[in-house]
Design a protein around this motif. Structure first.
Motif, short mmCIF file in Angstrom:
data_model
loop_
_atom_site.label_atom_id
_atom_site.label_comp_id
_atom_site.label_asym_id
_atom_site.label_seq_id
_atom_site.Cartn_x
_atom_site.Cartn_y
_atom_site.Cartn_z
N SER A 1 0.37 5.78 7.29
CA SER A 1 -0.27 7.06 7.00
C SER A 1 0.68 7.89 6.15
N ALA B 1 0.81 -1.23 0.00
CA ALA B 1 0.00 0.00 0.00
C ALA B 1 0.84 1.27 0.00
N SER B 2 2.05 1.21 0.51
CA SER B 2 2.86 2.41 0.73
C SER B 2 2.97 3.32 -0.49
N ALA C 1 -3.68 10.22 3.63
CA ALA C 1 -4.16 8.87 3.31
C ALA C 1 -3.73 7.90 4.41
N ASP C 2 -4.70 7.23 5.03
CA ASP C 2 -4.43 6.30 6.13
C ASP C 2 -4.79 4.88 5.72
N LEU C 3 -4.05 3.93 6.27
CA LEU C 3 -4.30 2.51 6.02
C LEU C 3 -4.53 1.79 7.34
N VAL D 1 -8.86 1.89 3.63
CA VAL D 1 -8.05 3.07 3.31
C VAL D 1 -8.93 4.29 3.46
N LEU E 1 -0.48 4.85 -1.23
CA LEU E 1 -0.88 5.88 -0.26
C LEU E 1 -0.18 7.20 -0.55
N SER E 2 1.12 7.12 -0.83
CA SER E 2 1.89 8.34 -1.12
C SER E 2 1.34 9.05 -2.34
#
Length: 271
Positions: free
Chosen positions: A135, A105-106, A120-122, A237, A109-110
């Motif tokens: 995050s 996800a990293s 953006a939070d996971l 997310v 998210l970025s």
């Protein structure tokens, strides 16, 4: 005949190889010490590794860079701490999958944070609790968010957070009842969150509530979508932002498709 005190070319090369091999072994020993410390402590920052290893910061930084390049480590977006990568973790399969979820996800998210200008939070759902695992704060918001905004590792509320409500919308009635008992909540509280999120199409944060020990100097709004892997709920997310910046209606109209696209990409990457 070789004169006394003169080193032959072969002897010089042998000594050079010996020094190089010695340096290589020393580097491996130091790298393994870092790996061992991270296995023991779960996550550590550069300062902590410098202190625990007794090595110069420049040396630790160089070793960490090499370990990152070789896939041994993951560095958090939110807290900038180092952790062993999913493929290097052994033991608890849930912990290993949670780490894999974060790593996949990293980059998404970025990209999502920079594209929308929102945080953006996971989250990871272990079947009982919802854990914030990563995050990403966009460049335009970094000055507004304090440096101690370390929410990674904290639990999000199933009933009040956008991430939790997004997860509830995908669960059946029996599971909602079980979670209500576990979290000492009225059954109707989770059922109502389930219905509202299902009708709305996304999880929306209940304004005025804050479940984390780390507080922000302003109120926030948030929207979220669930994440599945092979039909099983694994987390969510969310996009969140300072309340004075925008309304939920406008953000969902402008950015819900961006959020859905990021979730779809993440689910595909999880296989």
């Amino acid at each position: 005949m070789q004169e006394s005190g003169v080193t032959s070319a072969g002897e010089g090369e042998a000594r050079m190889r010996s020094r190089e091999e010695s340096g290589t072994v020393r580097s491996v020993e130091r790298a393994l010490a870092i790996v061992e410390l991270l296995g023991e402590h779960d996550s550590l920052g550069l300062e902590e590794l410098h202190y625990l290893t007794g090595l110069p910061k420049a040396t630790v930084s160089r070793l960490l860079h090499t370990l990152l390049e070789q896939g041994w480590l993951y560095r958090g977006l939110c807290d900038r701490r180092y952790r062993l990568s999913a493929q290097r973790l052994f033991g608890d399969p849930d912990q290993r999958f949670a780490r894999q979820l974060v790593e996949r996800a990293s980059p998404l998210l970025s990209a999502l944070a920079e594209r929308t200008g929102l945080v953006a939070d996971l989250s990871f759902f272990d079947g009982d609790d919802l854990h914030v695992v990563e995050s990403a704060v966009p460049e335009v918001l970094r000055r507004r968010y304090p440096s101690n905004r370390l929410v990674v590792g904290l639990k999000a509320s199933l009933a009040d957070s956008a991430m939790g409500r997004a997860c509830l919308a995908t669960l059946g009635d029996e599971e909602l009842q079980r979670l209500a008992r576990r979290h000492a909540l009225p059954d109707e509280t989770l059922r109502l969150a389930h219905r509202q999120t299902h009708d709305q199409g996304f999880g929306e944060r209940i304004e005025g509530s804050w479940e984390y020990s780390v507080r922000l100097p302003f109120l926030i709004r948030a929207v979220a979508l669930p994440v599945h892997r092979q039909g099983r709920l694994v987390g969510s997310v969310a996009l969140h932002w300072p309340r004075d910046q925008d309304s939920v209606e406008r953000v969902s109209r402008r950015h819900l498709d961006d959020l859905a696209e990021a979730v779809d990409d993440l689910q595909r990457s999880l296989g």
